[in-house]
Design a protein around this motif. Structure first.
Motif, short mmCIF file in Angstrom:
data_model
loop_
_atom_site.label_atom_id
_atom_site.label_comp_id
_atom_site.label_asym_id
_atom_site.label_seq_id
_atom_site.Cartn_x
_atom_site.Cartn_y
_atom_site.Cartn_z
N MET A 239 -15.27 -12.87 1.79
CA MET A 239 -14.96 -13.49 0.65
C MET A 239 -15.49 -14.95 0.86
O MET A 239 -15.34 -15.74 -0.01
CB MET A 239 -13.43 -13.92 0.70
N LEU A 240 -16.18 -15.37 1.80
CA LEU A 240 -16.44 -16.81 1.78
C LEU A 240 -18.05 -16.82 1.27
O LEU A 240 -18.92 -16.21 1.68
CB LEU A 240 -16.79 -17.38 3.43
N ILE A 241 -17.94 -17.58 0.06
CA ILE A 241 -19.23 -17.27 -0.73
C ILE A 241 -19.77 -18.89 -0.88
O ILE A 241 -19.67 -19.46 -1.76
CB ILE A 241 -18.98 -16.79 -2.06
N GLY A 242 -20.75 -19.21 0.13
CA GLY A 242 -21.49 -20.15 -0.22
C GLY A 242 -20.83 -21.40 0.26
O GLY A 242 -19.57 -21.36 0.74
N SER A 243 -21.30 -22.44 0.48
CA SER A 243 -20.31 -23.74 1.04
C SER A 243 -21.22 -24.95 0.84
O SER A 243 -22.31 -25.14 0.58
CB SER A 243 -19.95 -23.54 2.40
N VAL A 244 -20.44 -26.00 1.02
CA VAL A 244 -21.24 -27.36 0.68
C VAL A 244 -20.78 -28.09 1.93
O VAL A 244 -19.49 -28.17 2.27
CB VAL A 244 -20.85 -28.09 -0.44
N SER A 245 -21.83 -28.74 2.55
CA SER A 245 -21.55 -29.41 3.97
C SER A 245 -20.28 -30.34 3.64
O SER A 245 -19.37 -29.81 4.49
CB SER A 245 -22.69 -30.22 4.38
N ASP B 170 -3.17 -24.04 12.02
CA ASP B 170 -4.24 -23.00 11.58
C ASP B 170 -4.73 -23.38 10.21
O ASP B 170 -4.01 -22.84 9.37
CB ASP B 170 -3.68 -21.69 11.84
N ARG B 171 -5.92 -23.80 9.88
CA ARG B 171 -6.32 -23.90 8.66
C ARG B 171 -7.43 -22.79 8.16
O ARG B 171 -8.19 -23.01 7.13
CB ARG B 171 -7.21 -25.24 8.58
N THR B 172 -7.52 -21.81 8.96
CA THR B 172 -8.56 -20.75 8.67
C THR B 172 -8.54 -20.13 7.30
O THR B 172 -9.72 -19.95 6.83
CB THR B 172 -8.03 -19.32 9.61
N TYR B 173 -7.56 -20.08 6.48
CA TYR B 173 -7.73 -19.55 5.63
C TYR B 173 -7.38 -20.60 4.17
O TYR B 173 -7.53 -20.07 3.05
CB TYR B 173 -6.33 -18.54 5.04
N PHE B 174 -7.34 -21.83 4.61
CA PHE B 174 -7.05 -22.75 3.51
C PHE B 174 -8.46 -22.82 2.41
O PHE B 174 -8.39 -23.11 1.30
CB PHE B 174 -6.93 -24.31 4.09
N ARG B 175 -9.64 -22.55 2.98
CA ARG B 175 -10.82 -22.52 2.16
C ARG B 175 -11.51 -21.31 2.15
O ARG B 175 -12.86 -21.62 2.51
CB ARG B 175 -11.51 -23.87 2.39
N LEU B 176 -10.91 -20.32 2.38
CA LEU B 176 -11.74 -19.05 2.54
C LEU B 176 -12.44 -18.82 1.18
O LEU B 176 -13.70 -18.38 1.60
CB LEU B 176 -10.55 -18.07 2.40
N PHE B 177 -12.13 -19.28 0.00
CA PHE B 177 -12.96 -19.10 -1.09
C PHE B 177 -13.41 -20.57 -1.22
O PHE B 177 -12.69 -21.32 -1.61
CB PHE B 177 -12.25 -18.83 -2.33
N ASN B 178 -14.67 -20.74 -0.90
CA ASN B 178 -15.24 -22.31 -0.82
C ASN B 178 -16.72 -22.20 -1.34
O ASN B 178 -17.52 -22.11 -0.87
CB ASN B 178 -15.46 -22.40 0.61
N PRO C 49 -5.50 -14.02 1.51
CA PRO C 49 -4.80 -15.05 2.20
C PRO C 49 -4.74 -16.57 1.97
O PRO C 49 -3.95 -17.32 2.56
CB PRO C 49 -5.58 -15.00 3.89
N GLN C 50 -5.50 -16.85 0.94
CA GLN C 50 -5.56 -18.26 0.35
C GLN C 50 -4.89 -18.35 -0.85
O GLN C 50 -5.27 -18.14 -1.84
CB GLN C 50 -7.03 -18.58 0.21
N PRO C 51 -3.78 -18.98 -0.84
CA PRO C 51 -2.94 -19.24 -1.97
C PRO C 51 -3.74 -20.41 -2.72
O PRO C 51 -4.09 -21.33 -2.13
CB PRO C 51 -1.53 -19.73 -1.58
N PHE C 52 -3.79 -20.13 -3.90
CA PHE C 52 -4.40 -21.36 -4.89
C PHE C 52 -3.32 -22.28 -5.51
O PHE C 52 -2.09 -21.86 -5.83
CB PHE C 52 -5.28 -20.75 -6.19
N LEU C 53 -3.50 -23.48 -5.48
CA LEU C 53 -2.71 -24.72 -6.05
C LEU C 53 -3.14 -24.91 -7.22
O LEU C 53 -4.21 -25.33 -7.46
CB LEU C 53 -2.60 -25.74 -4.99
N ILE C 54 -2.15 -25.11 -8.28
CA ILE C 54 -2.59 -25.57 -9.53
C ILE C 54 -1.39 -26.39 -10.19
O ILE C 54 -0.36 -26.26 -10.11
CB ILE C 54 -2.60 -23.95 -10.40
N SER C 55 -2.20 -27.31 -11.06
CA SER C 55 -1.46 -28.00 -12.10
C SER C 55 -2.25 -27.78 -13.32
O SER C 55 -3.39 -28.41 -13.57
CB SER C 55 -1.23 -29.48 -11.60
N SER C 56 -1.47 -26.92 -14.34
CA SER C 56 -2.21 -26.92 -15.50
C SER C 56 -2.22 -28.03 -16.33
O SER C 56 -3.01 -28.04 -17.33
CB SER C 56 -1.65 -25.53 -16.44
#
Ligand SMILES: Nc1nc2c(ncn2[C@@H]2O[C@H](COP(=O)(O)OP(=O)(O)OP(=O)(O)O)[C@@H](O)[C@H]2O)c(=O)[nH]1
Ligand SMILES: [Mg+2]
Length: 296
Positions: free
Chosen positions: A1-7, A73-81, A265-272
Motif C-alpha cells: 500500500m505504500l505508494i511513493g513518498s517524498v523525502s 509504534d508509528r508503523t502504520y501512521f503513514r502507510l498511505f504516503n 491499518p491506518q485510520p484517516f483523520l478528517i475535519s470536513s
C-alpha cells in the motif's frame, strides 16, 4: 500500500515548484481561484500557506505525532504516503469538466433499486450524525453547484445516494446507524454491502470526540463477515482537545491492528469543515478505485 513518498513530505524545492505550477496553471478559472482562496478546499488554496500549516492540513497526524514519545509504534501512521504531485493529480478527479462530469446520479432504498454501474464504487457508513454527508460535500467542494444535503439532526440521510465522478468512480452516501436510523436500515444497507460487485472500499466513519461505540463494533463485524475491505475515518477532528483526539486515534489504531483482518491499518483523520485530511482522502479514493496516476 505504500505508494511513493517524498523525502521531507514537503521539501522546500517541491513546494516552490508546486506553488508556481498551481498558481500559474491554466487549470483554474478565476471563479475557482476566488472560491479556492476563501477556504482550504483545494491544493491551490493551501499552496500559499506556510509549510507547517500545509503539512498539518494534508497530514493531520503531524499535529498528533509530536505529542508521542519515541517508543510509540508509528508503523502504520503513514502507510498511505503519496507524493504531493499525486495528491495534486488526484484532485483533478474531484473537479467537474466537459469530459468528466461530477453529479448526483440517483437514490435507492433497496439493493434491487441500485443503479447498475460498472465503475469502481466506495461508500460511507457510520453512526447517524458522524459526518458522512458533510465529508462527501467536502470531497466534492470543488464542484460548483453540487448539492449534498447535511443536517445537524441525526437520521437525515434516508436513502443510498449515488454521486458519479464521470467514468472514474461513484461515491455512495448512506443512512446512519444507531440513533434515528431508518427502520429498514438493515435491509437497505446490509445487502448492498454484501452483494455490490463494484464496491471497492467501505469508509467507516467514527467521531473523533467519541471514538468506537458498540454500534461501530457491529458494523466492523459486518465488514469482516462480508470480507469487504474497509477503512476507518476519524471525523470532526477540529472539535476535541488534542489529548482526547490522540487517545481516540490510538484506541482505534490499536483495535484495527489487533482485532481486525480486513481493515486498512491506518485510520484517516478528517475535519470536513476545515478540510484537514480531505486532500489525502481524495488521493486515497483515487488510489483504491484504480485512478491514481503514478508520479512522472
Ligand atoms: N465541527 C465539525 N462539524 C462537522 C464535521 N462534519 C460534520 N459536521 C457536522 O455534523 C452534523 C452532521 O453532519 P452530517 O454530515 O449530516 O452527518 P451524517 O453522518 O450524514 O448524518 P445522517 O445522515 O443523519 O446519518 C452537521 O451539523 C455537520 O455540520 C466536521 O468535520 N467538523
Ligand atoms: Mg447524511
Amino acid at each position: 500500500m505504500l505508494i511513493g513518498s517524498v523525502s521531507l513530505i514537503c521539501g522546500q524545492n517541491m513546494w516552490t515548484i508546486l506553488r508556481s505550477r498551481l498558481l500559474l496553471s491554466g487549470h483554474f478559472s478565476s471563479c475557482d481561484v476566488c472560491r479556492a482562496m476563501s477556504n482550504h478546499a483545494s491544493m491551490q488554496s493551501i499552496a500559499k500557506l506556510q509549510e507547517r500549516k500545509i503539512n498539518k492540513l494534508i497530514f493531520p497526524i503531524t499535529d498528533l505525532e509530536k505529542f508521542l514519545g519515541p517508543g510509540v509504534d508509528r508503523t502504520y501512521f503513514r502507510l498511505f504516503n503519496p507524493s504531493i504531485e499525486q495528491i495534486v493529480k488526484a484532485e483533478e478527479l474531484f473537479r467537474s469538466s466537459g469530459k468528466h462530469v461530477i453529479d448526483y446520479y440517483t437514490s435507492a432504498v433497496r439493493m434491487d433499486h441500485t443503479p447498475s454501474l460498472t465503475q469502481p464504487e466506495v461508500c460511507f457508513i457510520g453512526r447517524s450524525n458522524v459526518g458522512k454527508s458533510t465529508l462527501i460535500k467536502a470531497l466534492f467542494s470543488l464542484v460548483p453547484g453540487l448539492e449534498v444535503r447535511v443536517s445537524k439532526n441525526p437520521g437525515h440521510t434516508k436513502k443510498l445516494n449515488f454521486f458519479k465522478a464521470g467514468k472514474a468512480f461513484t461515491l455512495v452516501d448512506m443512512p446512519g446507524y444507531g440513533y434515528h436510523a431508518p427502520e429498514d436500515f438493515t435491509d437497505m444497507v446490509e445487502e448492498y454491502l454484501q452483494k455490490r460487485q463494484n464496491l471497492k472500499r467501505i469508509f467507516l466513519l467514527v467521531d473523533g470526540s467519541i471514538g468506537l461505540q458498540k454500534s461501530d463494533l457491529i458494523a466492523i463485524e459486518m465488514c469482516e463477515e462480508f470480507a469487504k475491505p474497509y477503512v476507518v475515518v476519524i471525523t470532526k477532528i477540529d472539535r476535541p482537545p488534542t489529548g482526547i483526539l490522540l487517545t481516540r486515534f490510538l484506541e482505534v489504531q490499536e483495535f484495527i491492528v489487533n482485532k481486525t483482518n480486513g481493515c486498512f491499518p491506518q485510520p484517516f483523520l478528517i475535519s470536513s469543515t476545515q478540510y484537514s485530511g480531505v486532500h489525502l482522502l481524495r488521493c486515497f479514493i483515487a488510489h483504491v478505485t484504480g485512478n491514481l496516476p503514478s508520479t512522472s
